[in-house]
Design a protein around this motif. Sequence first.
Motif, PDB file in Angstrom:
ATOM      1  N   ILE A  82       0.614  -0.860   0.016  1.00 13.10           N
ATOM      2  CA  ILE A  82       0.020  -0.053  -0.367  1.00 13.10           C
ATOM      3  C   ILE A  82       0.671   1.493  -0.246  1.00 13.10           C
ATOM      4  O   ILE A  82       0.407   2.225  -1.222  1.00 13.10           O
ATOM      5  CB  ILE A  82      -1.120   0.119   0.982  1.00 13.10           C
ATOM      6  N   ALA A  83       2.064   1.134   0.620  1.00 13.91           N
ATOM      7  CA  ALA A  83       2.624   2.332   0.830  1.00 13.91           C
ATOM      8  C   ALA A  83       3.389   2.489  -0.653  1.00 13.91           C
ATOM      9  O   ALA A  83       3.878   3.992  -1.260  1.00 13.91           O
ATOM     10  CB  ALA A  83       4.010   2.188   1.786  1.00 13.91           C
ATOM     11  N   LEU A  84       4.051   1.498  -1.016  1.00 15.44           N
ATOM     12  CA  LEU A  84       4.769   1.668  -2.829  1.00 15.44           C
ATOM     13  C   LEU A  84       3.865   1.855  -3.415  1.00 15.44           C
ATOM     14  O   LEU A  84       4.063   2.821  -4.536  1.00 15.44           O
ATOM     15  CB  LEU A  84       4.771   0.675  -2.925  1.00 15.44           C
ATOM     16  N   TRP A  85       2.514   1.630  -3.569  1.00 17.97           N
ATOM     17  CA  TRP A  85       1.289   1.748  -3.934  1.00 17.97           C
ATOM     18  C   TRP A  85       0.832   3.363  -4.043  1.00 17.97           C
ATOM     19  O   TRP A  85       0.968   4.128  -5.373  1.00 17.97           O
ATOM     20  CB  TRP A  85      -0.008   0.416  -4.531  1.00 17.97           C
ATOM     21  N   ARG A  86       1.063   4.301  -3.375  1.00 15.05           N
ATOM     22  CA  ARG A  86       1.010   5.709  -3.007  1.00 15.05           C
ATOM     23  C   ARG A  86       2.144   6.325  -3.302  1.00 15.05           C
ATOM     24  O   ARG A  86       1.728   7.840  -3.700  1.00 15.05           O
ATOM     25  CB  ARG A  86       0.593   5.842  -1.076  1.00 15.05           C
ATOM     26  N   ARG A  87       3.273   5.801  -3.020  1.00 16.27           N
ATOM     27  CA  ARG A  87       4.329   6.623  -4.157  1.00 16.27           C
ATOM     28  C   ARG A  87       4.121   6.858  -5.457  1.00 16.27           C
ATOM     29  O   ARG A  87       4.436   7.536  -5.955  1.00 16.27           O
ATOM     30  CB  ARG A  87       5.582   5.703  -3.421  1.00 16.27           C
ATOM     31  N   ARG A  88       3.963   5.299  -6.006  1.00 15.81           N
ATOM     32  CA  ARG A  88       3.627   5.777  -7.303  1.00 15.81           C
ATOM     33  C   ARG A  88       2.121   6.386  -7.813  1.00 15.81           C
ATOM     34  O   ARG A  88       2.950   7.162  -9.287  1.00 15.81           O
ATOM     35  CB  ARG A  88       2.896   4.256  -7.594  1.00 15.81           C
ATOM     36  N   ILE A  89       1.530   6.292  -7.576  1.00 17.27           N
ATOM     37  CA  ILE A  89       0.405   7.273  -7.545  1.00 17.27           C
ATOM     38  C   ILE A  89       0.881   8.718  -7.492  1.00 17.27           C
ATOM     39  O   ILE A  89       0.492   9.637  -8.477  1.00 17.27           O
ATOM     40  CB  ILE A  89      -0.905   7.220  -7.042  1.00 17.27           C
ATOM     41  N   ALA A  90       1.630   9.259  -6.437  1.00 17.09           N
ATOM     42  CA  ALA A  90       1.765  10.355  -6.049  1.00 17.09           C
ATOM     43  C   ALA A  90       3.310  10.637  -7.287  1.00 17.09           C
ATOM     44  O   ALA A  90       3.019  12.053  -7.810  1.00 17.09           O
ATOM     45  CB  ALA A  90       2.595  10.321  -4.776  1.00 17.09           C
ATOM     46  N   LEU A  91       3.761  10.118  -7.335  1.00 16.63           N
ATOM     47  CA  LEU A  91       4.612  10.635  -8.859  1.00 16.63           C
ATOM     48  C   LEU A  91       4.530  10.274 -10.238  1.00 16.63           C
ATOM     49  O   LEU A  91       4.963  11.545 -10.619  1.00 16.63           O
ATOM     50  CB  LEU A  91       5.629   9.039  -8.322  1.00 16.63           C
ATOM     51  N   GLY A  92       3.996   9.513  -9.996  1.00 16.73           N
ATOM     52  CA  GLY A  92       2.427  10.255 -11.472  1.00 16.73           C
ATOM     53  C   GLY A  92       2.067  11.640 -11.619  1.00 16.73           C
ATOM     54  O   GLY A  92       1.973  11.642 -13.084  1.00 16.73           O
TER      55      GLY A  92
END
Length: 104
Positions: A82-92
Amino acid sequence: MPDAPEPSMPEPSMPAPSAPGPDAVVLPPLNAPSRTQAAGGESQMTLMSPAGMEEGDETDWAVVVGVALVAEIGLLWAAACIALWRRRIALGRARSGTPEDWTG
């Protein structure tokens, strides 16, 4: 020496027992009689309920520790995903936006 006379010991003088007062705490005797006896004459006094006394019902401690360990690893894995998914969304979102959005 079974024929030897037993020495007589003087009995200590003790006060006569009196009735306890209304605030007194009465302790049980040290050698309380056993109330329950099994068929073989042995005592059944235990802290476990009779339903939990059967040998086949107990769970091995290694199984319990293993289940707890697998559950903990699963929860940590889910939290990391979940933490990596949130970072990926924020980076996108940062890449698709204007340069002003990159700061925060």
